[in-house]
Design a protein around this motif. Sequence first.
Motif, PDB file in Angstrom:
ATOM      1  N   MET A 143       0.852  -1.193   0.000  1.00 40.81           N
ATOM      2  CA  MET A 143       0.000   0.000   0.000  1.00 40.81           C
ATOM      3  C   MET A 143       0.889   1.246   0.000  1.00 40.81           C
ATOM      4  O   MET A 143       1.803   1.362   0.813  1.00 40.81           O
ATOM      5  N   ARG A 144       0.579   2.170  -0.910  1.00 42.42           N
ATOM      6  CA  ARG A 144       1.379   3.384  -1.018  1.00 42.42           C
ATOM      7  C   ARG A 144       0.504   4.590  -1.325  1.00 42.42           C
ATOM      8  O   ARG A 144      -0.577   4.456  -1.910  1.00 42.42           O
ATOM      9  N   VAL A 145       0.997   5.760  -0.951  1.00 44.93           N
ATOM     10  CA  VAL A 145       0.332   7.017  -1.298  1.00 44.93           C
ATOM     11  C   VAL A 145       0.634   7.326  -2.761  1.00 44.93           C
ATOM     12  O   VAL A 145       1.806   7.394  -3.158  1.00 44.93           O
ATOM     13  N   ILE A 146      -0.410   7.484  -3.572  1.00 43.41           N
ATOM     14  CA  ILE A 146      -0.176   7.774  -4.990  1.00 43.41           C
ATOM     15  C   ILE A 146      -0.764   9.119  -5.411  1.00 43.41           C
ATOM     16  O   ILE A 146      -0.615   9.513  -6.566  1.00 43.41           O
ATOM     17  N   GLN A 147      -1.410   9.824  -4.499  1.00 42.69           N
ATOM     18  CA  GLN A 147      -1.846  11.181  -4.820  1.00 42.69           C
ATOM     19  C   GLN A 147      -2.061  11.960  -3.525  1.00 42.69           C
ATOM     20  O   GLN A 147      -2.613  11.431  -2.557  1.00 42.69           O
ATOM     21  N   ILE A 148      -1.602  13.207  -3.540  1.00 41.01           N
ATOM     22  CA  ILE A 148      -1.775  14.116  -2.401  1.00 41.01           C
ATOM     23  C   ILE A 148      -2.424  15.383  -2.945  1.00 41.01           C
ATOM     24  O   ILE A 148      -1.895  16.023  -3.851  1.00 41.01           O
ATOM     25  N   ARG A 149      -3.566  15.744  -2.392  1.00 40.90           N
ATOM     26  CA  ARG A 149      -4.289  16.940  -2.838  1.00 40.90           C
ATOM     27  C   ARG A 149      -4.590  17.838  -1.648  1.00 40.90           C
ATOM     28  O   ARG A 149      -4.876  17.357  -0.554  1.00 40.90           O
ATOM     29  N   ARG A 150      -4.540  19.128  -1.901  1.00 38.32           N
ATOM     30  CA  ARG A 150      -5.012  20.075  -0.892  1.00 38.32           C
ATOM     31  C   ARG A 150      -5.840  21.142  -1.588  1.00 38.32           C
ATOM     32  O   ARG A 150      -5.666  21.432  -2.771  1.00 38.32           O
ATOM     33  N   TYR A 151      -6.733  21.732  -0.793  1.00 40.43           N
ATOM     34  CA  TYR A 151      -7.692  22.707  -1.294  1.00 40.43           C
ATOM     35  C   TYR A 151      -7.587  23.960  -0.428  1.00 40.43           C
ATOM     36  O   TYR A 151      -8.271  24.085   0.588  1.00 40.43           O
ATOM     37  N   PRO A 152      -6.718  24.899  -0.810  1.00 37.80           N
ATOM     38  CA  PRO A 152      -6.481  26.064   0.043  1.00 37.80           C
ATOM     39  C   PRO A 152      -7.725  26.901   0.320  1.00 37.80           C
ATOM     40  O   PRO A 152      -7.814  27.530   1.375  1.00 37.80           O
ATOM     41  N   VAL A 153      -8.685  26.916  -0.625  1.00 34.95           N
ATOM     42  CA  VAL A 153      -9.967  27.585  -0.384  1.00 34.95           C
ATOM     43  C   VAL A 153     -11.061  26.540  -0.505  1.00 34.95           C
ATOM     44  O   VAL A 153     -11.183  25.871  -1.542  1.00 34.95           O
ATOM     45  N   LYS A 154     -11.838  26.398   0.522  1.00 38.17           N
ATOM     46  CA  LYS A 154     -12.887  25.376   0.552  1.00 38.17           C
ATOM     47  C   LYS A 154     -13.814  25.492  -0.653  1.00 38.17           C
ATOM     48  O   LYS A 154     -14.247  26.589  -1.020  1.00 38.17           O
ATOM     49  N   SER A 155     -14.090  24.359  -1.288  1.00 35.43           N
ATOM     50  CA  SER A 155     -15.041  24.207  -2.386  1.00 35.43           C
ATOM     51  C   SER A 155     -14.572  24.800  -3.711  1.00 35.43           C
ATOM     52  O   SER A 155     -15.326  24.800  -4.675  1.00 35.43           O
ATOM     53  N   MET A 156     -13.329  25.284  -3.772  1.00 36.37           N
ATOM     54  CA  MET A 156     -12.718  25.596  -5.058  1.00 36.37           C
ATOM     55  C   MET A 156     -11.883  24.407  -5.499  1.00 36.37           C
ATOM     56  O   MET A 156     -11.636  23.481  -4.729  1.00 36.37           O
ATOM     57  N   LEU A 157     -11.432  24.420  -6.762  1.00 34.53           N
ATOM     58  CA  LEU A 157     -10.467  23.435  -7.202  1.00 34.53           C
ATOM     59  C   LEU A 157      -9.165  23.645  -6.445  1.00 34.53           C
ATOM     60  O   LEU A 157      -8.851  24.761  -6.021  1.00 34.53           O
ATOM     61  N   GLY A 158      -8.401  22.574  -6.295  1.00 35.43           N
ATOM     62  CA  GLY A 158      -7.184  22.656  -5.513  1.00 35.43           C
ATOM     63  C   GLY A 158      -5.958  22.301  -6.320  1.00 35.43           C
ATOM     64  O   GLY A 158      -5.905  22.525  -7.535  1.00 35.43           O
ATOM     65  N   GLU A 159      -4.981  21.702  -5.654  1.00 33.94           N
ATOM     66  CA  GLU A 159      -3.711  21.406  -6.304  1.00 33.94           C
ATOM     67  C   GLU A 159      -3.201  20.051  -5.851  1.00 33.94           C
ATOM     68  O   GLU A 159      -3.419  19.621  -4.714  1.00 33.94           O
ATOM     69  N   VAL A 160      -2.530  19.361  -6.779  1.00 31.12           N
ATOM     70  CA  VAL A 160      -1.830  18.120  -6.465  1.00 31.12           C
ATOM     71  C   VAL A 160      -0.398  18.484  -6.096  1.00 31.12           C
ATOM     72  O   VAL A 160       0.246  19.268  -6.799  1.00 31.12           O
ATOM     73  N   VAL A 161       0.096  17.946  -4.990  1.00 26.06           N
ATOM     74  CA  VAL A 161       1.459  18.238  -4.539  1.00 26.06           C
ATOM     75  C   VAL A 161       2.224  16.935  -4.360  1.00 26.06           C
ATOM     76  O   VAL A 161       1.640  15.866  -4.178  1.00 26.06           O
ATOM     77  N   GLU A 162       3.538  17.039  -4.437  1.00 29.86           N
ATOM     78  CA  GLU A 162       4.397  15.861  -4.274  1.00 29.86           C
ATOM     79  C   GLU A 162       4.579  15.478  -2.814  1.00 29.86           C
ATOM     80  O   GLU A 162       4.831  14.314  -2.496  1.00 29.86           O
TER      81      GLU A 162
END
Length: 235
Positions: free
Chosen positions: A1-20
């Motif tokens: 089992m591994r982490v294959i995607q990390i996402r954060r949403y700096p403003v709630k309910s907007m599109l966010g960003e994928v980070v390494e």
Amino acid sequence: MRVIQIRRYPVKSMLGEVVEAADVGERGLAGDRLWAVRDPDGKFGSGKNTRRFRRMPGLFGLRAYAGEPAVVELPDGRRFAADDPDGHRAVGDLLGRTVTLAPESGVPHHDEGPVSVITTAALRRLTELAGGEPDGSGVDPLRFRANLLIDVPGSGFPEDDWPGGELRIGPDLVLRPVRALTRCVMIDMAQERAGERNDLLKTLADRHALTFGVYATVERPGRVAFGDAVIPRPR
């Protein structure tokens, strides 16, 4: 089992960003959901109407990036700092209402908990139950706006057994899954490459108690990075 995607949403309910990689503390991923769109009544913008949230169509047309403060990108490419009154007016013009962007204060902007987690096994099972995306791929993980996507072999809902136990991620981070995440109409809404649907929420209601994924608290802060090993420890 591994982490294959990390996402954060700096403003709630907007599109966010994928980070390494991201630091993870008590309130979750650094930079995640630190801001929210707020109307004059004090309700926060969302894809649903509740006591705290007000449905604001158009939020998925905006993208936010982490920073101090966060940065909001409009569909025409203009960017504004989250604390810029000109940006508030531009966002309001797009949404057709008066709004401001509010930083988190006493009440967290998260829906249920600081870190949300889904698995590839559960995505495969949901694809089996409801069908995949029009391009032939499986159900797109971005529909669930989760912080972490964990690659788990097979098909099913392995995360159902995690609440009460631990998830050890990478060298330091330890999460404590609390309970399954109850889903809402947002998973059927169009966002980024995922088009509008009308069947995923109904399928989860009929086949999985309206839940998908889990939310977790942070037992031991640390850093999460793409490819980190994940070791579940049962309750």
